[in-house]
Motif scaffolding. Structure first.
Motif, PDB file in Angstrom:
ATOM      1  N   ALA A  33       0.825  -1.212   0.000  1.00 43.23           N
ATOM      2  CA  ALA A  33       0.000   0.000   0.000  1.00 43.23           C
ATOM      3  C   ALA A  33       0.858   1.260   0.000  1.00 43.23           C
ATOM      4  CB  ALA A  33      -0.928  -0.006   1.215  1.00 43.23           C
ATOM      5  N   HIS A  34       1.945   1.247   0.739  1.00 46.47           N
ATOM      6  CA  HIS A  34       2.721   2.476   0.905  1.00 46.47           C
ATOM      7  C   HIS A  34       3.897   2.586  -0.057  1.00 46.47           C
ATOM      8  CE1 HIS A  34       0.559   2.244   4.799  1.00 46.47           C
ATOM      9  NE2 HIS A  34       0.529   3.541   4.657  1.00 46.47           N
ATOM     10  N   THR A  35       4.495   1.451  -0.427  1.00 47.17           N
ATOM     11  CA  THR A  35       5.673   1.498  -1.301  1.00 47.17           C
ATOM     12  C   THR A  35       5.292   1.382  -2.770  1.00 47.17           C
ATOM     13  OG1 THR A  35       6.976   0.467   0.454  1.00 47.17           O
ATOM     14  CG2 THR A  35       7.930   0.470  -1.745  1.00 47.17           C
ATOM     15  N   GLU A  36       4.440   0.394  -3.088  1.00 47.75           N
ATOM     16  CA  GLU A  36       4.082   0.149  -4.484  1.00 47.75           C
ATOM     17  C   GLU A  36       2.995   1.103  -4.977  1.00 47.75           C
ATOM     18  OE1 GLU A  36       5.580  -2.037  -6.486  1.00 47.75           O
ATOM     19  OE2 GLU A  36       6.953  -2.638  -4.882  1.00 47.75           O
ATOM     20  N   LEU A  37       1.907   1.206  -4.215  1.00 51.77           N
ATOM     21  CA  LEU A  37       0.781   2.027  -4.661  1.00 51.77           C
ATOM     22  C   LEU A  37       1.009   3.507  -4.396  1.00 51.77           C
ATOM     23  CD1 LEU A  37      -2.247  -0.197  -3.539  1.00 51.77           C
ATOM     24  CD2 LEU A  37      -1.538   0.311  -5.877  1.00 51.77           C
ATOM     25  N   GLY A  38       1.327   3.828  -3.158  1.00 51.00           N
ATOM     26  CA  GLY A  38       1.509   5.233  -2.807  1.00 51.00           C
ATOM     27  C   GLY A  38       0.235   6.040  -2.927  1.00 51.00           C
ATOM     28  N   LEU A  39      -0.914   5.383  -2.756  1.00 47.92           N
ATOM     29  CA  LEU A  39      -2.220   6.029  -2.864  1.00 47.92           C
ATOM     30  C   LEU A  39      -2.988   5.840  -1.563  1.00 47.92           C
ATOM     31  CD1 LEU A  39      -3.264   4.638  -6.373  1.00 47.92           C
ATOM     32  CD2 LEU A  39      -2.550   6.983  -5.893  1.00 47.92           C
ATOM     33  N   PRO A  40      -3.968   6.693  -1.279  1.00 47.85           N
ATOM     34  CA  PRO A  40      -4.853   6.406  -0.135  1.00 47.85           C
ATOM     35  C   PRO A  40      -5.503   5.045  -0.335  1.00 47.85           C
ATOM     36  CG  PRO A  40      -5.214   8.627  -0.984  1.00 47.85           C
ATOM     37  CD  PRO A  40      -4.327   7.933  -1.974  1.00 47.85           C
ATOM     38  N   SER A  41      -5.345   4.162   0.627  1.00 50.27           N
ATOM     39  CA  SER A  41      -5.786   2.769   0.458  1.00 50.27           C
ATOM     40  C   SER A  41      -6.639   2.323   1.632  1.00 50.27           C
ATOM     41  CB  SER A  41      -4.570   1.838   0.331  1.00 50.27           C
ATOM     42  OG  SER A  41      -3.770   2.205  -0.774  1.00 50.27           O
ATOM     43  N   TYR A  42      -7.530   1.383   1.341  1.00 53.00           N
ATOM     44  CA  TYR A  42      -8.439   0.850   2.356  1.00 53.00           C
ATOM     45  C   TYR A  42      -8.556  -0.654   2.143  1.00 53.00           C
ATOM     46  CZ  TYR A  42      -9.569   5.782   2.209  1.00 53.00           C
ATOM     47  OH  TYR A  42      -9.461   7.151   2.190  1.00 53.00           O
ATOM     48  N   GLY A  43      -8.630  -1.387   3.243  1.00 55.51           N
ATOM     49  CA  GLY A  43      -8.798  -2.827   3.161  1.00 55.51           C
ATOM     50  C   GLY A  43     -10.203  -3.227   3.581  1.00 55.51           C
ATOM     51  N   ILE A  44     -10.729  -4.268   2.962  1.00 55.33           N
ATOM     52  CA  ILE A  44     -12.019  -4.825   3.360  1.00 55.33           C
ATOM     53  C   ILE A  44     -11.900  -6.342   3.361  1.00 55.33           C
ATOM     54  CG2 ILE A  44     -14.471  -5.037   2.818  1.00 55.33           C
ATOM     55  CD1 ILE A  44     -14.410  -2.356   1.494  1.00 55.33           C
ATOM     56  N   THR A  45     -12.080  -6.950   4.523  1.00 61.02           N
ATOM     57  CA  THR A  45     -12.184  -8.407   4.530  1.00 61.02           C
ATOM     58  C   THR A  45     -13.576  -8.769   4.023  1.00 61.02           C
ATOM     59  OG1 THR A  45     -13.074  -8.600   6.775  1.00 61.02           O
ATOM     60  CG2 THR A  45     -10.677  -8.563   6.545  1.00 61.02           C
ATOM     61  N   LEU A  46     -13.686  -9.943   3.423  1.00 59.18           N
ATOM     62  CA  LEU A  46     -14.949 -10.342   2.803  1.00 59.18           C
ATOM     63  C   LEU A  46     -15.606 -11.469   3.584  1.00 59.18           C
ATOM     64  CD1 LEU A  46     -13.628 -10.085  -0.828  1.00 59.18           C
ATOM     65  CD2 LEU A  46     -15.183  -8.494   0.313  1.00 59.18           C
ATOM     66  N   GLY A  47     -15.517 -11.376   4.901  1.00 62.48           N
ATOM     67  CA  GLY A  47     -16.172 -12.351   5.764  1.00 62.48           C
ATOM     68  C   GLY A  47     -15.278 -13.505   6.153  1.00 62.48           C
ATOM     69  N   ASP A  48     -15.760 -14.315   7.089  1.00 59.24           N
ATOM     70  CA  ASP A  48     -14.982 -15.403   7.679  1.00 59.24           C
ATOM     71  C   ASP A  48     -13.651 -14.884   8.204  1.00 59.24           C
ATOM     72  OD1 ASP A  48     -17.062 -17.053   7.134  1.00 59.24           O
ATOM     73  OD2 ASP A  48     -16.021 -18.299   5.670  1.00 59.24           O
ATOM     74  N   VAL A  49     -13.765 -13.870   9.044  1.00 60.78           N
ATOM     75  CA  VAL A  49     -12.583 -13.367   9.737  1.00 60.78           C
ATOM     76  C   VAL A  49     -12.031 -14.464  10.633  1.00 60.78           C
ATOM     77  CG1 VAL A  49     -11.720 -11.604  11.323  1.00 60.78           C
ATOM     78  CG2 VAL A  49     -13.492 -11.026   9.653  1.00 60.78           C
ATOM     79  N   ILE A  50     -12.925 -15.210  11.278  1.00 61.87           N
ATOM     80  CA  ILE A  50     -12.545 -16.368  12.084  1.00 61.87           C
ATOM     81  C   ILE A  50     -13.233 -17.605  11.524  1.00 61.87           C
ATOM     82  CG2 ILE A  50     -12.195 -14.957  14.142  1.00 61.87           C
ATOM     83  CD1 ILE A  50     -14.884 -16.022  15.201  1.00 61.87           C
ATOM     84  N   SER A  51     -12.979 -18.746  12.129  1.00 60.77           N
ATOM     85  CA  SER A  51     -13.582 -19.989  11.661  1.00 60.77           C
ATOM     86  C   SER A  51     -14.319 -20.646  12.817  1.00 60.77           C
ATOM     87  CB  SER A  51     -12.503 -20.941  11.112  1.00 60.77           C
ATOM     88  OG  SER A  51     -13.090 -22.081  10.529  1.00 60.77           O
TER      89      SER A  51
END
Length: 430
Positions: free
Chosen positions: A25-43
């Protein structure tokens, strides 16, 4: 799908995954970035993980470690702990589902929400509907009526020239009922809309065609993203043969201008690695070792013949063009292997003398390299591989020096010259 079930999985996430996301996110993109998990954070299964593992995973995804804000979507394994001996109270389906999500909401916040970033409207929703109050594995994929009404009111406030991204756990394209079609209709009203989903542990890009006055147009996409945990943190490969990893979507205004896969294991954690090549008759698997504690070992085989080249292109969609060069000369383009899966995804043991091949010459959309890996490295685990991005090409000269160029819908060119041996699991068996 991080889908952690123990603290050692979280330790691996902190050690291996978080630094990769932070650096990219910081080295390659260098853009404002956001992460979203798509469910099943745990099992969540037969053990209550909500009080220890769920908060620990929240802390593991803190911006101090991952480097970007991370939003959450609730999956079927994120429900509160419930069994026949520990049922969830509820007078009707809506109240049962409301109480099932309470621990997740206490940890992460609401399960239905939206926010804007520039010209993009992002929505997160739960699309798992639990049918009982004591069986966590019994659910439908879709929405409850009040969720659909909420989304309808939310999108009514969004200009139609904005791009909408709906983040859910289960892919929508394979479902009907439970307000799925109504949600698709709402999204189709916008100039461009994308669904981003998880759940399946494989990657598949699906496009909806919408009939308009000048012909069919694609205005709605479902990007089914492979699992970060792969096959539940065993090795570094998912069931479709892609490395464990995540997808990156780069936006400009109200459009995607890039979409690519990122592995997290060493040797695959670069944007350049978007494919793996095999010979068309590659035998996969390994010989039994004296240290093995189980009886089963098996060899599996691709079914296309020795003069064929096979490519597993992790994020491919209908717009990708895959060129083959033999001794520096472009001799043709690869074609996608037709979707044809075994009737039973669990494949039995075969010996080297009689490797698993498709019956009667039928070509299966199975990555046999992956099937052999999970069968041979994990105590005879049933081989499971479901691949929707496998390509084949009949070489003019099977002894030629090979180069493959895969060109995505945005014009990016990814190149591969190394043909992986069927028994080389050096990058994934860690």
């Amino acid at each position: 799908d991080p889908q952690v079930s123990r603290l050692t999985h979280i330790e691996r996430f902190i050690r291996q995954v978080a630094p990769d996301i932070n650096a990219h996110a910081h080295t390659e993109l260098g853009l404002p970035s956001y992460g979203i998990t798509l469910g099943d954070v745990i099992s969540m299964g037969s053990t209550d993980l909500s009080k220890e593992v769920l908060p620990a995973m929240r802390d593991a995804m803190h911006i101090d470690k991952v480097g970007i804000p991370v939003f959450q979507v609730m999956g079927n394994h994120d429900n509160c702990y419930m069994t026949a001996k520990n049922p969830v109270y509820g007078r009707d389906l809506r109240e049962i589902n409301l109480n099932i999500q309470r621990m997740f909401e206490t940890t992460f916040g609401p399960i239905n929400y939206s926010f804007n970033r520039g010209d993009i409207h992002i929505v997160g929703m739960r699309n798992i509907v639990y049918k009982y109050n004591d069986k966590s594995g019994k659910y439908d994929e879709g929405f409850l009526k009040h969720q659909y009404e909420w989304l309808k009111q939310d999108l009514a406030l969004v200009p139609k020239d904005k791009m909408v991204i709906l983040c859910v756990h289960a892919p929508i394209f394979r479902n009907t009922g439970n307000y799925v079609e109504q949600v698709e209709d709402l999204l189709s009203e916008f100039n461009e809309a994308h669904i981003v989903s998880g759940h399946t542990h494989y990657s598949r890009n699906f496009e909806y065609s919408v009939e308009e006055a000048d012909g069919p147009h694609t205005k709605l996409y479902d990007h089914n993203v492979g699992a970060l945990c792969g096959v539940w943190w065993r090795g570094n490969i998912a069931c479709d043969g892609a490395p464990t990893g995540y997808n990156v979507f780069v936006c400009d205004g109200n459009k995607f201008v890039e979409s690519y896969f990122m592995g997290v294991n060493e040797g695959m954690n670069t944007k350049d690695k978007q494919m793996r090549l095999h010979r068309g008759n590659a035998i996969t698997g390994r010989e039994r070792k004296s240290t093995d504690t189980y009886d089963k070992t098996g060899y599996f085989a691709f079914t296309f013949g020795e003069d064929y080249l096979v490519a597993n292109i992790y994020n491919a969609d209908s717009k990708w063009v895959v060129k083959v060069y033999e001794d520096g000369v472009h001799t043709g383009n690869m074609e996608k292997v037709a979707i044809n899966l075994p009737s039973n995804a669990c494949i039995g043991s075969y010996t080297y003398e009689d490797p698993r091949r498709a019956a009667d010459g039928i070509e299966l959309s199975v990555d046999w390299y992956t099937a052999a890996f999970y069968y041979n490295y994990y105590e005879g685990r049933s081989a499971w591989s479901e691949c929707y991005h496998l390509y084949k090409y009949q070489l003019k000269n099977k002894d030629a020096k090979i180069k493959v160029e895969a060109i995505d819908r945005y014009g990016n060119i990814f190149t591969e010259t190394e043909i992986t041996e069927g028994t080389d699991y050096s990058l994934v068996a860690r």
